[in-house]
Write a protein that holds these residues in place. Structure first.
Motif: not given
Length: 296
Positions: A110, A112, A114, A254-255
């Motif tokens: 997925t 995000r 943002e 973060t991903d």
């Protein structure tokens, strides 16, 4: 299965076969060598380890291989940074279990909200998309979904860079330098398979391509690892003509399994003008679809 393809032995054999003994100061000659490249004993000597230990590593029988030994093998085989990372990822012998490659397993990818907002903010002149594990295309802005393939028109499981390049009939016309693009895609996919050896999506993509593309099988068997994160590519778009664009890939902190990829052209260039034309065309089509939906 994918695991048979990423065994350490296949990779090390391919890498030592790719080396020219003469360039390393080793004796050559057809009469003295039965196979291309370096022998196992020569790699072991260059790495400073015993022939028996190197043989066990190449056969997948060595456990808990130290970083120093892997570094020594990498130097002996003249591995690139990406190849060294791949070697570390596959250095621990694995055996597939009965549930490996089950399509329903594994976490969904997925993007995000943002990041989707960032994509939309670049929509005027910058095609952009998010690439996930196994080279799945997870999200894109309007230009990103139109400047190459029409992503909106594809089924979700077909929105994959490797599947499109090797199996979509449009790909060879779109990429005039198709062979170079194919090598880049295979190198990226192999690097990803080393990072995620248990990922069912990567397994499914590789197996489909091995089954249905002779070109993919040819390139996959070279064991090449190549992470292309930036560069210039040329596309022949069916509506606006030739596009010469620079791409940059940014790993999301973060991903980390996802990369934001942007495509740009020099200000005032013909490619920039054509991207604007393509953006206007895509916007007109969206407005027409919205109007048709309202009327319906």
């Amino acid at each position: 299965m994918l695991y048979a393809e990423i065994e350490i032995g296949s990779f090390l054999k391919a890498r030592r076969a790719a080396l020219d003994p003469a360039e390393l100061g080793l004796p050559g000659g057809v009469s003295r060598r039965r196979v291309r490249g370096l022998r196992r004993e020569e790699v072991a000597q260059l790495a400073g380890i015993s022939v028996d230990y190197y043989t066990r590593i190449e056969q997948g029988r060595a456990h808990a291989i130290s970083d120093s030994v892997l570094d020594a093998i990498a130097r002996a085989l003249r591995l690139s940074g990406g190849e060294m990372t791949y070697l570390r990822n596959i250095a621990v012998p694995r055996r597939p279990g009965p549930d490996d490659c089950r399509p329903a397993s594994g976490p969904a990818q997925t993007v995000r909200p943002e990041i989707r907002q960032l994509l939309d903010a670049m929509d005027t002149t910058v095609p952009a998309m998010v690439i996930g594990r196994g080279l799945d295309i997870l999200a894109w802005n309007t230009l990103g979904g139109r400047f190459a393939f029409d992503l909106e028109a594809l089924a979700p499981d077909r929105r994959n860079t490797a599947l499109l390049v090797f199996l979509d009939p449009v790909a060879r016309a779109l990429h005039p330098d198709w062979e170079a693009k194919a090598v880049e895609v295979v190198g990226n996919l192999r690097a990803d398979s080393g990072r995620h050896p248990d990922d069912p999506r990567i397994c499914a993509v590789v197996n489909e391509l091995l089954d249905h593309s002779a070109d993919f099988r040819r390139l996959w068997e070279t064991q090449a690892v190549y992470e292309c994160l930036r560069g210039t590519k040329r596309l022949l778009h069916p509506h606006v003509g030739e596009l010469v664009i620079t791409f940059e890939s940014f790993r999301l902190s973060t991903d980390p399994d996802q990369a934001l990829v942007t495509y740009t052209a020099p200000r005032g260039s013909e490619t920039e003008r054509r991207l604007r034309e393509l953006g206007a065309r895509a916007a007109d089509e969206r407005r027409a679809m919205a109007a048709a939906g309202a009327d319906g």
